[in-house]
Scaffold this motif. Structure first.
Motif, PDB file in Angstrom:
ATOM      1  N   LEU A 129      11.443  62.341 -36.016  1.00 35.42           N
ATOM      2  CA  LEU A 129      10.587  61.537 -35.138  1.00 35.42           C
ATOM      3  C   LEU A 129      11.085  61.649 -33.695  1.00 35.42           C
ATOM      4  CD1 LEU A 129      10.062  58.359 -37.384  1.00 35.42           C
ATOM      5  CD2 LEU A 129       8.662  60.437 -37.238  1.00 35.42           C
ATOM      6  N   ALA A 130      10.426  60.935 -32.788  1.00 38.33           N
ATOM      7  CA  ALA A 130      10.793  61.047 -31.375  1.00 38.33           C
ATOM      8  C   ALA A 130      10.523  59.744 -30.640  1.00 38.33           C
ATOM      9  CB  ALA A 130      10.025  62.194 -30.717  1.00 38.33           C
ATOM     10  N   LEU A 131      11.295  59.532 -29.578  1.00 35.83           N
ATOM     11  CA  LEU A 131      11.106  58.387 -28.686  1.00 35.83           C
ATOM     12  C   LEU A 131      10.441  58.864 -27.401  1.00 35.83           C
ATOM     13  CD1 LEU A 131      14.589  56.622 -28.936  1.00 35.83           C
ATOM     14  CD2 LEU A 131      12.442  55.781 -29.900  1.00 35.83           C
ATOM     15  N   GLY A 132       9.370  58.184 -27.004  1.00 33.60           N
ATOM     16  CA  GLY A 132       8.720  58.472 -25.734  1.00 33.60           C
ATOM     17  C   GLY A 132       8.269  57.180 -25.106  1.00 33.60           C
ATOM     18  N   THR A 133       7.462  57.280 -24.068  1.00 28.83           N
ATOM     19  CA  THR A 133       6.928  56.072 -23.452  1.00 28.83           C
ATOM     20  C   THR A 133       5.429  56.211 -23.247  1.00 28.83           C
ATOM     21  OG1 THR A 133       7.310  56.866 -21.189  1.00 28.83           O
ATOM     22  CG2 THR A 133       9.074  55.584 -22.222  1.00 28.83           C
ATOM     23  N   TYR A 134       4.763  55.056 -23.256  1.00 26.87           N
ATOM     24  CA  TYR A 134       3.352  54.976 -22.896  1.00 26.87           C
ATOM     25  C   TYR A 134       3.195  53.742 -22.023  1.00 26.87           C
ATOM     26  CZ  TYR A 134      -1.686  54.394 -23.114  1.00 26.87           C
ATOM     27  OH  TYR A 134      -3.009  54.242 -22.772  1.00 26.87           O
ATOM     28  N   GLY A 135       2.730  53.934 -20.797  1.00 23.89           N
ATOM     29  CA  GLY A 135       2.647  52.815 -19.871  1.00 23.89           C
ATOM     30  C   GLY A 135       3.995  52.179 -19.607  1.00 23.89           C
ATOM     31  N   GLY A 136       5.056  52.985 -19.689  1.00 24.04           N
ATOM     32  CA  GLY A 136       6.399  52.476 -19.448  1.00 24.04           C
ATOM     33  C   GLY A 136       7.048  51.821 -20.655  1.00 24.04           C
ATOM     34  N   LEU A 137       6.324  51.701 -21.765  1.00 27.99           N
ATOM     35  CA  LEU A 137       6.850  51.041 -22.961  1.00 27.99           C
ATOM     36  C   LEU A 137       7.413  52.080 -23.924  1.00 27.99           C
ATOM     37  CD1 LEU A 137       7.050  48.338 -24.615  1.00 27.99           C
ATOM     38  CD2 LEU A 137       4.841  48.962 -25.616  1.00 27.99           C
ATOM     39  N   ILE A 138       8.673  51.926 -24.320  1.00 22.92           N
ATOM     40  CA  ILE A 138       9.287  52.841 -25.283  1.00 22.92           C
ATOM     41  C   ILE A 138       8.604  52.679 -26.638  1.00 22.92           C
ATOM     42  CG2 ILE A 138      11.395  53.408 -26.537  1.00 22.92           C
ATOM     43  CD1 ILE A 138      12.993  52.507 -24.135  1.00 22.92           C
ATOM     44  N   GLN A 139       8.264  53.813 -27.258  1.00 17.32           N
ATOM     45  CA  GLN A 139       7.654  53.758 -28.577  1.00 17.32           C
ATOM     46  C   GLN A 139       8.134  54.930 -29.421  1.00 17.32           C
ATOM     47  OE1 GLN A 139       3.395  54.005 -28.260  1.00 17.32           O
ATOM     48  NE2 GLN A 139       3.434  55.834 -26.993  1.00 17.32           N
ATOM     49  N   LEU A 140       8.073  54.724 -30.726  1.00 22.50           N
ATOM     50  CA  LEU A 140       8.477  55.745 -31.680  1.00 22.50           C
ATOM     51  C   LEU A 140       7.249  56.513 -32.144  1.00 22.50           C
ATOM     52  CD1 LEU A 140      10.923  56.817 -33.391  1.00 22.50           C
ATOM     53  CD2 LEU A 140      10.165  55.217 -35.180  1.00 22.50           C
ATOM     54  N   GLY A 141       7.329  57.835 -32.115  1.00 30.48           N
ATOM     55  CA  GLY A 141       6.227  58.673 -32.568  1.00 30.48           C
ATOM     56  C   GLY A 141       6.746  60.026 -32.978  1.00 30.48           C
ATOM     57  N   VAL A 142       5.976  61.074 -32.697  1.00 29.49           N
ATOM     58  CA  VAL A 142       6.404  62.444 -32.959  1.00 29.49           C
ATOM     59  C   VAL A 142       6.158  63.282 -31.716  1.00 29.49           C
ATOM     60  CG1 VAL A 142       6.017  62.343 -35.454  1.00 29.49           C
ATOM     61  CG2 VAL A 142       4.156  63.060 -33.957  1.00 29.49           C
ATOM     62  N   MET A 259       4.650  40.123 -27.489  1.00 29.85           N
ATOM     63  CA  MET A 259       4.969  40.406 -26.090  1.00 29.85           C
ATOM     64  C   MET A 259       4.953  41.908 -25.855  1.00 29.85           C
ATOM     65  SD  MET A 259       8.368  39.335 -23.957  1.00 29.85           S
ATOM     66  CE  MET A 259       8.827  40.086 -22.405  1.00 29.85           C
ATOM     67  N   SER A 260       4.248  42.328 -24.814  1.00 30.50           N
ATOM     68  CA  SER A 260       4.172  43.740 -24.493  1.00 30.50           C
ATOM     69  C   SER A 260       4.078  43.921 -22.980  1.00 30.50           C
ATOM     70  CB  SER A 260       2.971  44.388 -25.204  1.00 30.50           C
ATOM     71  OG  SER A 260       2.987  45.790 -25.065  1.00 30.50           O
ATOM     72  N   LYS A 261       3.902  45.170 -22.573  1.00 30.00           N
ATOM     73  CA  LYS A 261       3.881  45.485 -21.145  1.00 30.00           C
ATOM     74  C   LYS A 261       3.151  46.803 -20.949  1.00 30.00           C
ATOM     75  CE  LYS A 261       7.194  46.024 -17.291  1.00 30.00           C
ATOM     76  NZ  LYS A 261       8.649  46.147 -16.967  1.00 30.00           N
ATOM     77  N   PHE A 262       2.336  46.879 -19.915  1.00 29.66           N
ATOM     78  CA  PHE A 262       1.716  48.142 -19.531  1.00 29.66           C
ATOM     79  C   PHE A 262       2.022  48.374 -18.062  1.00 29.66           C
ATOM     80  CE2 PHE A 262      -1.764  50.882 -18.102  1.00 29.66           C
ATOM     81  CZ  PHE A 262      -1.610  51.933 -19.009  1.00 29.66           C
ATOM     82  N   ASN A 263       2.869  49.370 -17.804  1.00 29.75           N
ATOM     83  CA  ASN A 263       3.387  49.603 -16.453  1.00 29.75           C
ATOM     84  C   ASN A 263       4.040  48.329 -15.935  1.00 29.75           C
ATOM     85  OD1 ASN A 263       2.598  52.317 -16.492  1.00 29.75           O
ATOM     86  ND2 ASN A 263       0.536  51.808 -15.794  1.00 29.75           N
ATOM     87  N   SER A 264       3.519  47.707 -14.883  1.00 35.15           N
ATOM     88  CA  SER A 264       4.160  46.505 -14.341  1.00 35.15           C
ATOM     89  C   SER A 264       3.503  45.210 -14.820  1.00 35.15           C
ATOM     90  CB  SER A 264       4.134  46.538 -12.805  1.00 35.15           C
ATOM     91  OG  SER A 264       2.799  46.579 -12.332  1.00 35.15           O
ATOM     92  N   THR A 265       2.478  45.323 -15.668  1.00 35.44           N
ATOM     93  CA  THR A 265       1.741  44.137 -16.120  1.00 35.44           C
ATOM     94  C   THR A 265       2.253  43.663 -17.471  1.00 35.44           C
ATOM     95  OG1 THR A 265      -0.266  44.850 -14.957  1.00 35.44           O
ATOM     96  CG2 THR A 265      -0.523  43.202 -16.696  1.00 35.44           C
TER      97      THR A 265
END
Length: 318
Positions: A129-142, A259-265
């Motif tokens: 698997l792999a760690l990346g970001t979407y909208g600044g949020l770390i997420q686990l995917g491929v 609780m979540s975050k998208f970029n600075s929001t």
């Protein structure tokens, strides 16, 4: 005139019945039947905090393939996609109460609550698997060809989810939301992104009162306040959620969500409407009574000649 009066009265009560029916918060579901679903108890050798620490800025981190030493993380499912508001995402946290870290797992699968209901202890085999970001949020995917950008990952394919994510056979806990103020939704608490939180004295902003959670098929942000900050904090609602066409609660009270975050929001996701208890008045902004209900008293008054003297609706928009 009497016939006209009768018609108006019938029309009025029909509209009132429709409004009341549309506001019913009917999101009580049966617990999923997990009989027949594979479960497995593993031994974790990495914490959520240790996994997130592997992610470096600007580039995805790819875990070694299965030929290397097995890397296993554990956590408790904080979310549910049963209402459709959370989509192709499993949120977890490191403890069922008083968590110190939350986490986001991106999967190309829906109805994950049937295999990993809220409160489940799950184990994730990280190899491959792999760690990346979407909208600044770390997420686990491929990390695959579809993951455009050095820092991007794709969702874990549904066909490979059973090889990577396992529900414990022996442990399922009650997730107790961590109490935070909206002011505490800040960089100092970014470690909790993905955890279930509770905001007290919460109320939807007066500018969105009497609107629905989301228009059909469209995701929207609804601003929320608690008197602790003037910075924008929003609730992200899906237009495909089962409660999308219900009216937002117009009072003050308790909000529970992811609780979540998208970029600075900073934003939150509702698991289910029954998690909200926001019916108290007066509100912090001074609104003393529900502005979104019909006044069923005195709505129709007949003058001495028998004609309708008043027809009004007491819905006020702010």
């Amino acid at each position: 005139m009497k016939k006209y009066s009768s018609f108006l009265r019938s029309l009025y009560f029909m509209m009132a019945a429709l409004l009341i029916t549309g506001c019913v918060h009917d999101d009580i579901y049966d617990d999923p039947n997990l009989a027949g679903y594979e479960c497995k108890d593993l031994t974790a050798n990495m914490t959520i905090a240790q996994v997130k620490a592997l992610k470096q800025s600007g580039v995805a981190y790819v875990f070694p393939d299965a030929s290397a030493s097995e890397m296993i993380m554990e956590g408790y499912v904080s979310s549910t996609d049963e209402t459709g508001n959370i989509y192709k995402t499993i949120y977890i946290q490191d403890n069922p109460q008083n968590p110190t870290h939350g986490f986001t797992i991106s999967v190309d699968a829906v109805s994950t609550y049937t295999k990993f209901p809220q409160g489940s202890k799950i184990y994730i085999k990280l190899n491959g698997l792999a760690l990346g970001t979407y909208g600044g949020l770390i997420q686990l995917g491929v990390k695959d060809a579809a993951a455009s950008g050095a820092d991007a990952v794709s969702r874990i394919p549904e066909s490979t989810v059973p090889a990577h994510i396992f529900r414990s056979c022996t442990e399922r806990a009650k997730i107790v939301p961590k109490i935070l103020t909206l002011a505490q939704m800040s960089a100092a608490n970014d470690n909790l992104l993905g955890a279930l939180i509770q905001v007290n004295n919460a109320e939807f902003d007066r500018t969105v009162l009497c609107s629905v959670f989301a228009p059909d098929g469209t995701s929207v942000d609804r601003r929320i306040n608690d008197g602790t900050t003037t910075s924008a904090r929003v609730v992200r609602n899906s237009g495909f959620a089962s409660f999308a066409n219900q009216t937002l609660p117009s009072g003050n009270g308790t909000f529970v969500g992811i609780m979540s975050k998208f970029n600075s929001t900073y934003q939150m996701y509702i698991n289910k409407v029954s998690d909200l208890d926001m019916n108290n008045f007066p509100r912090l902004d001074g609104i003393a009574a529900d502005p979104c209900t019909l006044d069923l008293t005195g709505s129709f008054a007949e003058d001495s000649s028998g004609s309708e003297a008043n027809v009004y609706r007491s819905i006020n928009y702010y």
